[in-house]
Enzyme design. Sequence first.
Site, PDB file in Angstrom:
ATOM      1  N   LYS A   1       0.846  -1.212   0.000  1.00 34.22           N
ATOM      2  CA  LYS A   1       0.000   0.000   0.000  1.00 34.22           C
ATOM      3  C   LYS A   1       0.876   1.255   0.000  1.00 34.22           C
ATOM      4  O   LYS A   1       0.640   2.188  -0.787  1.00 34.22           O
ATOM      5  CB  LYS A   1      -0.907  -0.022   1.227  1.00 34.22           C
TER       6      LYS A   1
ATOM      7  N   ASN B   1     -14.665 -10.829  -0.696  1.00 31.78           N
ATOM      8  CA  ASN B   1     -14.642  -9.367  -0.605  1.00 31.78           C
ATOM      9  C   ASN B   1     -13.446  -8.777  -1.347  1.00 31.78           C
ATOM     10  O   ASN B   1     -13.102  -7.619  -1.155  1.00 31.78           O
ATOM     11  CB  ASN B   1     -14.625  -8.903   0.857  1.00 31.78           C
TER      12      ASN B   1
ATOM     13  N   GLU C   1     -19.051   9.743   9.867  1.00 30.81           N
ATOM     14  CA  GLU C   1     -18.412   8.502  10.321  1.00 30.81           C
ATOM     15  C   GLU C   1     -16.942   8.682  10.702  1.00 30.81           C
ATOM     16  O   GLU C   1     -16.120   7.775  10.529  1.00 30.81           O
ATOM     17  CB  GLU C   1     -18.561   7.401   9.268  1.00 30.81           C
TER      18      GLU C   1
ATOM     19  N   CYS D   1      -7.206  -1.686   1.897  1.00 29.10           N
ATOM     20  CA  CYS D   1      -7.205  -2.866   2.756  1.00 29.10           C
ATOM     21  C   CYS D   1      -8.081  -2.631   3.982  1.00 29.10           C
ATOM     22  O   CYS D   1      -8.422  -1.501   4.323  1.00 29.10           O
ATOM     23  CB  CYS D   1      -5.790  -3.250   3.157  1.00 29.10           C
TER      24      CYS D   1
ATOM     25  N   ASP E   1     -26.612  -0.642   5.450  1.00 30.07           N
ATOM     26  CA  ASP E   1     -25.795  -0.975   4.279  1.00 30.07           C
ATOM     27  C   ASP E   1     -25.657  -2.485   4.122  1.00 30.07           C
ATOM     28  O   ASP E   1     -25.309  -3.187   5.077  1.00 30.07           O
ATOM     29  CB  ASP E   1     -24.396  -0.368   4.419  1.00 30.07           C
TER      30      ASP E   1
ATOM     31  N   HIS F   1     -27.798   0.338   0.982  1.00 31.21           N
ATOM     32  CA  HIS F   1     -26.795   0.642  -0.041  1.00 31.21           C
ATOM     33  C   HIS F   1     -26.115  -0.648  -0.476  1.00 31.21           C
ATOM     34  O   HIS F   1     -25.789  -1.500   0.347  1.00 31.21           O
ATOM     35  CB  HIS F   1     -25.741   1.609   0.498  1.00 31.21           C
TER      36      HIS F   1
ATOM     37  N   HIS G   1     -14.114   5.789  -6.188  1.00 29.30           N
ATOM     38  CA  HIS G   1     -12.875   5.013  -6.121  1.00 29.30           C
ATOM     39  C   HIS G   1     -11.772   5.645  -6.965  1.00 29.30           C
ATOM     40  O   HIS G   1     -10.660   5.129  -7.033  1.00 29.30           O
ATOM     41  CB  HIS G   1     -13.127   3.573  -6.575  1.00 29.30           C
TER      42      HIS G   1
END
Length: 719
Positions: free
Chosen positions: A18, A103, A448, A480, A563, A605, A658
Amino acid sequence: MKTYAYGFPRLGKNREFKRLVEGFWDGKLSEKELLKGIEELDRKREEAYSKVDGHPTGEMTLYDHMVDQAVLFGLYTAKSLQEYFELCRGKNALHMRKWFNTNYHYLVPDFTGKELSLSDLPYPKWKRRSSNAYIIGPFTFVKLSRGVKEEEFKERVKEVAALTARFVKEMEFKSLHVDEPALALELSKEEWEVLKEAYEELAGTGIPVNLFTYYGSIDNLKELFELPVKGIGIDLIHDGGENLKQLREIESDKRLFAGVVDGRNVWRNDLFKTAEKLKELKWKFNTVITNAAPLFHLPVSFSGATLPEELLKKVAFAQEKLEELNLLVEVLEGETERAEEWVEGLKIPFGRIERVRERVAALKEEDFIRKPAYPERERVQKEALKLPLFPTTTIGSFPQTEEVRRIRLLRKKGKLSQEDYDTFIRGEIAKAIQIQEELGLDVLVHGEFERSDMVEYFAEKMKGIATTGNGWVISYGTRCYRPPIIYGDVERDGQMTVKEIGFAQSLTQKPVKGMLTGPTTIIAWSFVREDLPLREVAYQIALALKDEIADYEKEGIKIVQIDEPAIREKAPLKKREWKEYFDWAVKAFRLCHSSVKPETQIHTHMCYSEFSEIIEYILLMDFDVISIEATRSKGDIVEAFEKVNFDRQIGLGVWDIHSPYVPSVEEMEEIVKRALRVIPKEKFWVNPDCGLKTRRWEEVIPALRNLIKLALKLREEKQ
């Protein structure tokens, strides 16, 4: 017996992957520095593999294997890393989809109007003359791509197989590791014929091929063993016993890679039980012990994990799974001391809560039904909320700035008091409410800022679920997350989100959405206990969320979003098993909201799903409003709603969050106008396609400004 492993995480123990890739994106690393860092990270992966007898080479990618092979086969041109990453996250980024029922997200190649040819990648993925070079098989590559009509599927697979054969000959590979997880799907007789022809093409190279399947059972295992390959990798964990049953009827001299160590879940292997299975197989096949799915679904190692001692003795991450392969060899050779110590923790029960089990056992069918029916609720909610035409909102999260992450880390380390932390979070919420008010959004969110992750946050607030601390797993690209571990019975440990949502609502006259993660998504993005049916785990989580929603209503919250982005992802690969799965997944969602007031508007969602396949089940969830991704698919998702009587409200995402790209009003409008051919204007919301946590404020504010300009324009045109 020999051991073999594949799919070891590329992320790195300290998320080196990352930091390297994002460092390049941010201009902090040169291309040379990036590639040198990636090479060093790959070397560390090779060191991890030193525990086993064999493994693939060429498993490293700078983003995703599917986009790598799309470039290799000439579907896209990427002569530089900048062009490569444009396919991943730029204005023209490829569509994103979940990798089977996991996922992990992959980038979806599009064959529409494309001629294939071998092309070069802008970075060194494969090395010439490699042993056991890794590739995604031609069948899976085409099956998971877009723009391939049914009548041209055979020819496209043949094209890819031919190019693959040419590539591996040019590279002079000594052997091939080929992943074909699509073989766990329900395949037609014609598709099996296509598969056979593809592997006859590969066999023509003279290069030995080991073909790996995983994620479930194979409907025709005998036919698979008739392919011209050297070895077959089989999932003997998530096959429901079907693969083992078929293996008992097969006679073959092919090498069997027996997937008996779980690559998808963290529980320690019951080594002695597994050894009995291997003893049965080793007399029939040239058997190699391996993992049952790629290990990248697991964190690198549990070294330093913040787990209860009892739980640490029950789990194994990727590095420990490699050790389990060796322990199985020891058991088979009669050396049991280390294995006995390893499985000792499996015998320790903990996490049982009787009142939770009694509450689930007492559920009746009426507990899953909301009254009144939607048409009456819609009328009541319209009067209560008084929202304009084309109401605007966001999906939930706002940018998690470096300062937000720093303060949250200080609190986690005990270097900041709870009082000071709460003051900071309230300040961030107040800023977010002010920004939304100034922009002119209609339904607000609290941002959030207190949540590290949409599942992990709730895991920290519930009994029976543990968080790992450092158990990072790649979701897509460099993104991640840390899947929690559901080890026991689940219930709320007090209110989870009411304090923050209630505070946000106190700052504005506009409605603020209460934000919850649904039970199926919590299950899908966690490592889940295996001693209880998933149905019961889902109902336990749903009851905890039901209690939270009841507290929302007491605080005057009028809109609640539950969600469920993973509801399609979690579905079994074989559609014949869908009815049982969707029965409990839909009922768990309905259990969350079945007792709310008529005027409380329930949103959900979902993202990156094949909605046309599951639309009938989505309708059964009985929400009032749904928001879904539509940007990368350019609004194609609306086709799913043309085929059904969809009477709810919907927000199709008009901004791909994204990507750092800020879309224009015109680009957003193109998606909306396409959707309005199918969806009545009175039922259409305008929103991004997902939460804004990973974006920066300098991207968010102009994009939201354009989104609101679009809504105002639509209101003026459609009034």
